[in-house]
Enzyme design. Structure first.
Site, PDB file in Angstrom:
ATOM      1  CG  ASP A   8     -19.645  71.641  12.701  1.00 42.45           C
ATOM      2  OD1 ASP A   8     -19.881  72.232  11.817  1.00 42.45           O
ATOM      3  OD2 ASP A   8     -18.620  70.840  13.123  1.00 42.45           O
ATOM      4  CB  CYS A  65     -19.464  69.375  10.014  1.00 45.07           C
ATOM      5  SG  CYS A  65     -18.640  67.984   9.097  1.00 45.07           S
ATOM      6  CB  THR A  67     -14.407  68.286   5.907  1.00 45.87           C
ATOM      7  OG1 THR A  67     -14.970  67.151   7.210  1.00 45.87           O
ATOM      8  CG2 THR A  67     -13.205  68.690   6.350  1.00 45.87           C
ATOM      9  CG  HIS A  98     -26.111  55.354  -9.340  1.00 49.08           C
ATOM     10  ND1 HIS A  98     -24.960  54.951 -10.189  1.00 49.08           N
ATOM     11  CD2 HIS A  98     -26.984  55.909 -10.353  1.00 49.08           C
ATOM     12  CE1 HIS A  98     -25.241  55.058 -11.478  1.00 49.08           C
ATOM     13  NE2 HIS A  98     -26.171  55.749 -11.502  1.00 49.08           N
ATOM     14  CG  HIS A 133     -28.428  51.603  -9.093  1.00 47.14           C
ATOM     15  ND1 HIS A 133     -27.291  51.629  -9.206  1.00 47.14           N
ATOM     16  CD2 HIS A 133     -29.045  52.104 -10.466  1.00 47.14           C
ATOM     17  CE1 HIS A 133     -26.877  52.029 -10.503  1.00 47.14           C
ATOM     18  NE2 HIS A 133     -28.003  52.498 -11.330  1.00 47.14           N
TER      19      HIS A 133
END
Ligand code: RB5
Length: 146
Positions: A8, A65, A67, A98, A133
């Site tokens: 963004d 973005c 965060t 993992h 995993h």
């Protein structure tokens, strides 16, 4: 390797840096936008990119973005997507090893450019370890199919 990248407005500058970094490594990059710092809504970029990665059109996706949180929430709504929000190098390679994560999310307002490049590099150089995993990931996929 082919990588989808999107952001963004808050992730735009870092997206451009990471795009350049990938191209310098000879990696094919598909840019899903945005193309400026004009305000936009992150789901409009996260969802088309995640759908494209889920269809197998690119090997991996990178979403940025402010965060990385909004991008990861939106991308993880798409079936088959395992988007990981990463801010450190250990989590970057663990997300591949993992979790077999297929989208890397980062915060353009959180990370410096050099750390973001190191994270991207650690992600690119790691591969899924399978075994126990895989069993865990299969449990997520089974839930997704319900
Ligand atoms: C935009 O201001 C910001 O909310 C967005 O980039 C992102 O951080 C959301 O999770």
């Amino acid at each position: 390797m082919k990588i989808a990248i999107g952001s963004d407005h808050a992730g735009f500058k870092l997206k451009e840096e990471i795009k350049k970094f990938l191209k310098e490594k000879g990696i094919e990059v598909v840019d899903f936008g945005t193309h400026s710092e004009d305000r936009v809504d992150y789901p409009d970029y996260a969802i088309p990119l995640a759908e494209s990665v889920a269809r197998g059109e690119e090997d991996f996706g990178i979403l940025i973005c402010g965060t990385g949180i909004g991008m990861s929430i939106a991308a993880n709504k798409v079936k088959g997507i395992r988007a990981s929000l990463v801010s450190d190098v250990y989590s970057a390679h663990s997300a591949r090893e993992h979790n077999n994560a297929n989208i890397l999310c980062m915060g353009g307002r959180v990370l410096g450019v050099e750390l973001a490049k190191e994270i991207t590099n650690a992600w690119l150089n790691a591969s899924f370890m399978g075994g126990r995993h895989e069993r865990r990931i299969n449990k997520i996929s089974e839930y997704e199919q319900k």
